[in-house]
Design an enzyme around this catalytic site. Structure first.
Site: not given
Ligand code: PLP
Length: 388
Positions: A75-76, A240, A328
């Site tokens: 997601g990041t 890949t 985080c």
């Molecule tokens: N965005 C939100 C709102 C999240 O809660 C998180 C994860 O805690 C992320 C982004 C990041 O996702 P990822 O852990 O897959 O990098």
């Protein structure tokens, strides 16, 4: 290893356990389908077919078409790519707008843009964590390239009015990205109904594997890649493919869609019971975030007069796992920027616990928490000699 049966896992916003069906499918891919999806002989073609099917499943769940879904490493990464990729492309529009309550994947990207010389505007929020749309209306201009606002907040559960953000952006030809990592699997939505141009999701928040995410990019939206290499993902996200991760993501989405209504109803009922139980049994336990327009499985409580970290550790000795904020910020000394943005005093913010329920939360889990939590809170408050 901690027995999963004994543990009460209530930190589903940090990550979710892998669904057994996903684990099984991934193990099968890892063991039996090692082919490179780019290879044109049969084991390569098989792998490619699996990636295509997973892409189809993710696309369908978002109401998108297959060619608009790009797999990423998290997601990041999806958030970074959406923001940096668009800001690089639209050089004639140097301004970026985001909110004061974003996940670090967005807020740290915004900080990076500032260091690069961009102007970044931060939309403030009210005491419930909801965006100030008047601020947004006053801030948009022909200089704005992109607005990025999260759909559901990871700490509070607050659901943002994304459709209103899009309505404000459209007349100015401003693109809109939403971080839907905490909304996917919890709220029903489609990219067309929201009207967004870019949207991020992540597999490990929906009982899929870690290290795989996706970015939806509406057809016609121009974006620069973050990395350069081969032709994968339409040459916009080369490398890949993580075949097992992608297949696991697809399977997690398939299961999520199949059980969505049932899970949502059950989880919300349990969350209500936990919320009411805490409010009844613990004096001065105050729920943060809105009553409505909240992802109900996220319960963010301030327990005035104690340190939430001590509470978290005391609960952990009972095999109950919760969080003091976003996954985080756990290691940071500072109080959460989200709690700060909604106006909590630092000592109140430091007494705040996030409890997030999920598919595997049971009635018995809630009973246990309601049994243990009030007594632990009472003891900790006694130690800190706070009069409640
Ligand atoms: N965005 C939100 C709102 C999240 O809660 C998180 C994860 O805690 C992320 C982004 C990041 O996702 P990822 O852990 O897959 O990098």
């Amino acid at each position: 290893m901690e027995s999963i049966d004994r543990m009460i896992y209530l930190d589903n916003n940090a990550t979710t356990p892998l669904d057994p069906g996903v684990a099984e499918k991934m193990a099968w891919v890892l063991k039996e389908h090692f082919g490179n999806p780019s290879s044109i002989y049969p084991i390569g073609r098989d792998a490619k077919q699996m990636v295509t099917e997973a892409r189809e499943i993710v696309a369908e769940a978002l109401g998108a078409s297959r060619s608009e879904i790009f797999f990423t490493g998290s997601g990041t990464e999806s958030d970074n790519w959406a923001i940096r990729g668009v800001m690089r492309r639209r050089r004639d529009r140097p301004e970026f707008i985001t909110s004061a309550v974003e996940h670090p994947a967005v807020s740290e990207t915004a900080a990076y843009l500032e260091r690069q010389g961009h102007t970044v505007h931060y939309i403030p929020v009210d005491r419930k964590g909801t965006l100030d749309l008047d601020f947004l209306k006053k801030t948009v201009s022909p200089r704005t390239a992109l607005i990025s606002v999260m759909f559901a907040n990871n700490e509070l559960g607050t659901i943002q009015p994304i459709e209103d953000v899009v309505a404000i952006a459209r007349p100015h030809d401003i693109l809109v990205h939403t971080d839907a990592v905490q909304a996917f699997g919890k709220l029903p939505f489609s990219v067309d109904k929201l009207g967004v141009d870019l949207l991020s999701v992540s597999a490990h928040k929906i009982y899929g594997p870690k290290g795989i995410g996706a970015l939806y990019i509406r057809r016609g939206v121009e974006i620069d890649p973050l990395i350069y290499g081969g032709h994968q993902e339409q040459q916009l996200r080369p490398g890949t493919e993580n075949t097992a991760g992608i297949v696991g993501f697809g399977e997690a989405v398939r299961i999520m869609r199949e059980s969505f209504d049932k899970d949502k109803k059950r989880i919300e009922k349990l969350a209500d019971r936990l919320k009411n139980g805490i409010e009844e049994r613990i004096p001065k336990a105050v729920l943060n975030g809105p009553e409505k327009n909240r992802v109900k499985s996220t319960l963010n409580f301030s327990f005035y007069g104690l340190e939430a970290e001590a509470l978290l550790l005391a609960l952990a000795t009972k095999d109950i796992y919760v969080s003091t904020g976003s996954a985080c910020s756990e290691e940071s000394e500072d109080v959460s920027h989200v709690l700060n943005a909604i106006g909590l005093q630092p000592e109140v913010a430091r007494s705040t616990l996030r409890i997030s329920l999920g598919r595997f939360t049971t009635e018995q889990d809630i009973d246990r928490v309601l049994e243990e939590l009030p007594e632990i809170v009472r003891r900790l408050r006694e130690i800190s000699a706070i009069e409640i």
